[in-house]
Design an enzyme around this catalytic site. Sequence first.
Site, mmCIF file in Angstrom:
data_model
loop_
_atom_site.group_PDB
_atom_site.id
_atom_site.type_symbol
_atom_site.label_atom_id
_atom_site.label_comp_id
_atom_site.label_asym_id
_atom_site.label_seq_id
_atom_site.Cartn_x
_atom_site.Cartn_y
_atom_site.Cartn_z
ATOM 1 N N LYS A 110 0.854 -1.187 0.000
ATOM 2 C CA LYS A 110 0.000 0.000 0.000
ATOM 3 C C LYS A 110 0.893 1.242 0.000
ATOM 4 O O LYS A 110 1.740 1.401 0.897
ATOM 5 C CB LYS A 110 -0.874 -0.042 1.254
HETATM 6 C C1 E4P Z 1 -8.214 2.210 3.605
HETATM 7 O O1 E4P Z 1 -7.487 1.342 3.202
HETATM 8 C C2 E4P Z 1 -8.106 2.861 4.909
HETATM 9 O O2 E4P Z 1 -7.522 1.969 5.831
HETATM 10 C C3 E4P Z 1 -9.442 3.216 5.531
HETATM 11 O O3 E4P Z 1 -10.514 2.786 4.736
HETATM 12 C C4 E4P Z 1 -9.545 4.555 6.121
HETATM 13 O O4 E4P Z 1 -10.823 4.700 6.688
HETATM 14 P P1 E4P Z 1 -11.184 5.834 7.742
HETATM 15 O O5 E4P Z 1 -11.404 7.095 6.997
HETATM 16 O O6 E4P Z 1 -12.444 5.337 8.382
HETATM 17 O O7 E4P Z 1 -10.026 5.944 8.686
#
Ligand code: E4P
Length: 217
Positions: free
Chosen positions: A87
């Site tokens: 990622k």
């Molecule tokens: C995506 O990969 C992120 O981990 C995540 O969806 C972020 O979500 P949030 O805005 O609820 O922290």
Amino acid sequence: MKFFIDTANLEQIKEAQALGVLDGVTTNPSLMAKEGITGKDNILKHYVAICNIVNGDVSAEVIATDFDGMVREGEALADLHPQIVVKLPMIADGIKACKYFTDKGIRVNMTLVFSAGQALLAAKAGATYVSPFIGRLDDISTDGLNLISEIRLIYDNYGYETEILAASVRHTMHIIDCAKLGADVMTGPLSAIMGLLKHPLTDIGLAQFLADYKKGN
Ligand code: E4P
């Protein structure tokens, strides 16, 4: 539509896996910290533990923000387990690293995506997944779901194979709306997934069926 769970909590991952509908896991440094997983070695071990629970892709995020650092960290993450998807943040060095990993056959999830232009760049760099954060856009009075529609249109116009991974999903209706708009994947909390189950008529109907069965037996 693929279902990913957005957590580093092993119990919740096991629960979603046991339901039989889980296709993968996304994590981020904040989710790791929330579970008290700190220090490089513990974080790497935790990724392996997650991979051992699910039969799908597990996104593992780099901390570096420069190309060389991302390459170093991403290669170490990819070496951990075949299910790992690296990622990378949506910044210039992230796009360069995405192209580098894609050329080597290592899969990438481009994260922190908030615009159609960023998603277009991710596709051109060969990302396996692009992660538009719909909940965080909603948080600032911007229509997160509209971004999913825009990316779907652009990707379909050119036949890009990058999968749209609707991220920052906060609740059950987000999942349904993303499914209507053609997101390939959604990642959200266990509560949003379990919310799909709920309907009062199901509970009332089941109670009635059981009561009627008891009358005759
Ligand atoms: C995506 O990969 C992120 O981990 C995540 O969806 C972020 O979500 P949030 O805005 O609820 O922290």
